[in-house]
Write an enzyme that holds these catalytic residues in place. Sequence first.
Site, mmCIF file in Angstrom:
data_model
loop_
_atom_site.group_PDB
_atom_site.id
_atom_site.type_symbol
_atom_site.label_atom_id
_atom_site.label_comp_id
_atom_site.label_asym_id
_atom_site.label_seq_id
_atom_site.Cartn_x
_atom_site.Cartn_y
_atom_site.Cartn_z
ATOM 1 N N GLY A 96 0.800 -1.210 0.000
ATOM 2 C CA GLY A 96 0.000 0.000 0.000
ATOM 3 C C GLY A 96 0.833 1.259 0.000
ATOM 4 N N HIS A 139 -6.978 10.657 2.162
ATOM 5 C CA HIS A 139 -7.552 9.759 3.155
ATOM 6 C C HIS A 139 -8.994 9.469 2.770
ATOM 7 C CE1 HIS A 139 -4.491 9.093 6.186
ATOM 8 N NE2 HIS A 139 -4.138 10.360 6.095
ATOM 9 N N ASP A 169 -11.825 3.185 2.380
ATOM 10 C CA ASP A 169 -10.779 2.240 2.762
ATOM 11 C C ASP A 169 -11.277 0.799 2.696
ATOM 12 O OD1 ASP A 169 -9.217 4.430 3.267
ATOM 13 O OD2 ASP A 169 -8.533 3.739 5.226
#
Length: 253
Positions: A96, A139, A169
Site C-alpha cells: 500500500g 484519506h 478504505d
Amino acid sequence: MNQPLEGYRVLDLSWQGPGPYCALILAQLGADVIVVDDGSPRGRAARAPGAVGAYMERIGRYARRECRRIALDLKHPDGQRVTQQLVARADVLIEGFRPGVAARLGLGAEELTGRYPRLVYCSISGFGQNGPYRAAAGHDINYLALAGLLGLTGASDGAPVVPGTIVADLAAGGLPAAVAILAALLARERSGTGCVIDAAMQEGSVALLAPILALRAAGEPMRPAGTILTGAAPWYGVYETADGRFVAVGTIE
C-alpha cells in the site's frame, strides 16, 4: 472442513486502512498472512501523535488479530533480503505504498512477478498506479468527496455528513482488492501464472455510486436527499421519535 485458502501464504507490506482489511479477509478464509512491520511496539500506523496514534493502534490491532508479524526495515539491505526470501514462498503480496515506492525498495511488481511468475501482486492506493493524481496524498474522506458520495450524504438543508465508518478504505479499497486476489488465485489454477492487481480507492468509491447513477440517468437529481435511496421518499428515511431517539423506516415494497 478445511478453509478455502488453507495452504496459501500472503505477505502483507501494507500498514493502513484497506491493505490490512484485505489481508484480514484472506486470513479469515484460511490464508497464512505474514505482516511485515517496522518493529515498533505500536506499529507504523500508530506513529501519529496523540489520540490519532492511539486510534490507529486500536484499528491496527483489530485488523491484525489473525495474522503473523515480522519486524523488518525495508530500507536496509538485510530487511530487503529477508523480504525477498518471504516473497519466494508467498502466493500473494499486498502493498500500500505510494506508487513507485515499492520499486525503489526492490519490491516492485515488475521485478517480483518477473522473478516469481506465480505471484499475485496487489497494489492498493488512493488513485491507482497511473494518471495525474497517482502521487497525491489522501484519506478516506477525500476519496469519498472527489467521487461525489460525500456530497450526497446528509439532509437537503445541511452540510455533508461524514459516514460512520471508513467507506473508501474498506468497501472501495480492501474488499475489492480481496475479491480481485481471489479471482487471480482461481485464474492461476488454470494458467499457472499470477498477475498484477491495481486497486484504487477513488475508482472503488465511484463504483459504489452505481445505483445512484442509475437513478440519475432516469432523471432524479444528484443532491443530498435527492433520490429515493438518499432521503427524498417519506417511506425510506430516518425519523426522530418522541423519546429523542431515531427510527429507520424502509418500506420500499
